[in-house]
Scaffold this active site. Structure first.
Site, PDB file in Angstrom:
ATOM      1  N   ASP A  59     -83.422  75.719  -3.234  1.00 13.99           N
ATOM      2  CA  ASP A  59     -84.859  75.853  -3.002  1.00 13.99           C
ATOM      3  C   ASP A  59     -85.642  74.940  -3.941  1.00 13.99           C
ATOM      4  O   ASP A  59     -85.545  75.077  -5.161  1.00 13.99           O
ATOM      5  CB  ASP A  59     -85.271  77.308  -3.223  1.00 13.99           C
ATOM      6  CG  ASP A  59     -86.728  77.571  -2.873  1.00 13.99           C
ATOM      7  OD1 ASP A  59     -87.398  76.652  -2.355  1.00 13.99           O
ATOM      8  OD2 ASP A  59     -87.195  78.702  -3.109  1.00 13.99           O
TER       9      ASP A  59
ATOM     10  N   SER B  64     -91.878  83.826  -1.640  1.00 16.50           N
ATOM     11  CA  SER B  64     -92.779  82.716  -1.931  1.00 16.50           C
ATOM     12  C   SER B  64     -94.114  83.263  -2.468  1.00 16.50           C
ATOM     13  O   SER B  64     -94.113  84.040  -3.427  1.00 16.50           O
ATOM     14  CB  SER B  64     -92.966  81.863  -0.672  1.00 16.50           C
ATOM     15  OG  SER B  64     -93.507  80.606  -0.981  1.00 16.50           O
TER      16      SER B  64
ATOM     17  N   HIS C  90     -85.028  78.758   0.486  1.00 15.38           N
ATOM     18  CA  HIS C  90     -86.238  79.525   0.191  1.00 15.38           C
ATOM     19  C   HIS C  90     -86.121  80.963   0.717  1.00 15.38           C
ATOM     20  O   HIS C  90     -85.986  81.188   1.912  1.00 15.38           O
ATOM     21  CB  HIS C  90     -87.426  78.813   0.843  1.00 15.38           C
ATOM     22  CG  HIS C  90     -88.748  79.122   0.233  1.00 15.38           C
ATOM     23  ND1 HIS C  90     -88.979  79.139  -1.121  1.00 15.38           N
ATOM     24  CD2 HIS C  90     -89.959  79.418   0.806  1.00 15.38           C
ATOM     25  CE1 HIS C  90     -90.245  79.411  -1.360  1.00 15.38           C
ATOM     26  NE2 HIS C  90     -90.854  79.603  -0.215  1.00 15.38           N
TER      27      HIS C  90
END
Length: 472
Positions: free
Chosen positions: A411, A156, A435
């Site tokens: 995701d 991320s 994710h």
């Protein structure tokens, strides 16, 4: 610079319903980090204690340094949910470091005053990357005492930072594993309406009726909020609120709170139980959709799905929607962190909010103009929405090398980053992955796609190390 190292051993566990595998004991270090790397006066002369975690359990001289670029949270949370780095360390005989990002966890430049006006200005991506660069140099000199090739890891925002470190400091960083990193959208180089549409699609793919019922439930929540105290009392009971609602306009807090739970369900839609952001069951989108479909009425179903996120362990008698959700400049959620709210008000461009005509969510808009007003009023800053396109390359990344980008097809951040290889950069899509699933430790319920991608990531690292060795 001096460094104070606290050799307190922390035992971290990565547990699942199938197995509980021990992660190597990590030690805690603190490095005297410069507060302002870009000013020779003022705070450029002052330092703070940057925390990092490390283990040399697998380390052999001449091997790599695997360096996790900490993102928006306490570094222990990421260490406890990035089992892949330890698996690779064992295979590569590597040293492992998890570096904490300034203004998060215990790495606070001004202690408890770090979030006061005038103190937040040193929270930038550039300052954080300079922290990591200086820490790497320190580790080489004082900890492992050799110039080990560095491979950055991150997911991320942390994945963005890993890629950025390779872009900006190729003299220090040999390569990077960048999982679920939306480097295009945060640089304002892609449309900003993708995120919540893709959250809704995750639910639609489980059962087309699910988003229809969610939308109906949000509409009913709005109607109940406008029915006076009787309606507010019903909502308070549905959602088991610790503090009953007393005003109709509180429905907007409820909208954001519930929308945020669906964001978490989609992002952490892993095929086994996890406790990364609170306890969630395996395949939480499927589970929550089942609760919605089987409820006696739509609001009951919405409340049950919401409860999976905020009370997944079922140890709370009630929920506090104000303590559990903070409206902020990032519609996808700030995690109640002023620091991330500030970053979204300065350099990092986040997705737009929602409108009830295009998704299953209620009308909770946030766009560039609204964010600008919010940020000016709250922090007296104006978002610099074109800066990351300049400072960390935006879409012009084709000349970069030695980075593996990955995304999961489940995701909702996927469309914010690479969706295909660029130049010599590798890209892999993980079918059945949410994710940064690939960064988690291996699990019996992993889809074959993530197993295959991890093999490719490891092969890429070995190739980079081999090429480096030939050049040396």
């Amino acid at each position: 610079m001096d460094s104070l190292v606290n050799f307190t051993t922390i035992l971290l566990l990565f547990c699942s319903a199938i197995a509980c595998a021990e992660i190597p004991a990590l030690k805690t270090g603190h490095y005297d980090q410069t507060i302002d790397h870009f000013n020779f006066e003022g705070y450029g002369k002052q330092s703070y204690k940057q925390r990092y975690l490390f283990t040399g359990q697998y380390w052999k001289r001449g091997s790599a340094l695997l360096f996790y670029t900490g993102n928006e949270g306490d570094i222990y949370e990421f260490a406890n949910n990035t089992g892949l780095i330890f698996e690779f360390a064992k295979n590569l005989s590597a040293f492992v470091v998890f570096a904490e990002h300034r203004y998060y966890g215990e790495s606070l430049p001004f202690g408890n005053d770090s979030f006061l006006p005038g103190k937040l200005g040193f929270l930038t991506i550039e300052q954080a990357m300079a922290d990591y660069a200086y820490l790497i140099k320190y580790l080489w000199k004082e900890v492992i005492q050799e110039k080990a090739p560095v491979i950055c890891f991150g997911g991320s925002y942390g994945g963005m930072l890993s890629a950025y470190m390779r872009f900006k400091y190729p003299n220090l960083v040999l390569g990077a594993i960048a999982a679920s990193s939306p480097i295009y959208s945060v640089a304002n180089q892609s449309p900003q309406d993708f995120f919540f549409k893709d959250v809704a699609k995750d639910f639609e793919d489980v059962n087309p009726k699910c988003p229809v019922l969610v939308k109906s439930a949000f509409n009913m929540v709005g109607k109940l909020a406008n029915q006076g105290q009787e309606g507010l009392q019903k909502l308070s009971q549905y959602f088991k609120l610790c503090k009953p609602m007393v005003a109709a306009n509180e429905v907007y807090q409820m909208y954001g709170w519930v929308r945020n739970s669906f964001t978490s369900l989609a992002m952490f839609n892993y095929p086994y139980p996890t406790d990364f952001s609170g306890y969630l069951p395996a395949n939480p989108v499927n589970v929550s959709c089942g609760l919605i479909l089987n409820a006696t009425d739509v609001v009951e179903g919405l409340a049950a799905a919401n409860g999976l996120v905020y009370n997944g362990s079922r140890d709370q008698e009630c929920s506090d929607m104000y303590a559990e959700y903070m409206p902020c400049s990032d519609p996808t959620g700030c995690g109640n962190l002023v620091s991330w709210d500030y970053q979204a008000c300065t350099e990092v461009v986040l997705p737009d909010g929602t409108d009830d005509s295009s998704t299953m969510f209620p009308d909770l808009p946030m766009n560039a103009a609204m964010r600008k007003t919010y940020c000016q009023e709250k922090y007296n800053v104006t978002p610099k929405t074109d800066w990351l396109d300049i400072s960390v390359w935006g879409r012009d990344i084709s000349q970069a090398t030695n980075i593996v980008f990955t995304n999961g097809n489940l995701d909702p951040w996927r469309r914010g980053g690479l969706t295909e290889p660029v130049g010599r950069l590798e890209y892999y899509l993980i079918e059945g992955g949410a994710h940064h699933l690939d960064l988690r430790g291996s699990h019996p319920h992993d889809p074959q796609s993530v197993i295959d991608v991890r093999k490719k990531q490891l092969a890429a690292i070995k190739r980079w190390l081999s090429e480096r060795q030939r050049l040396d």
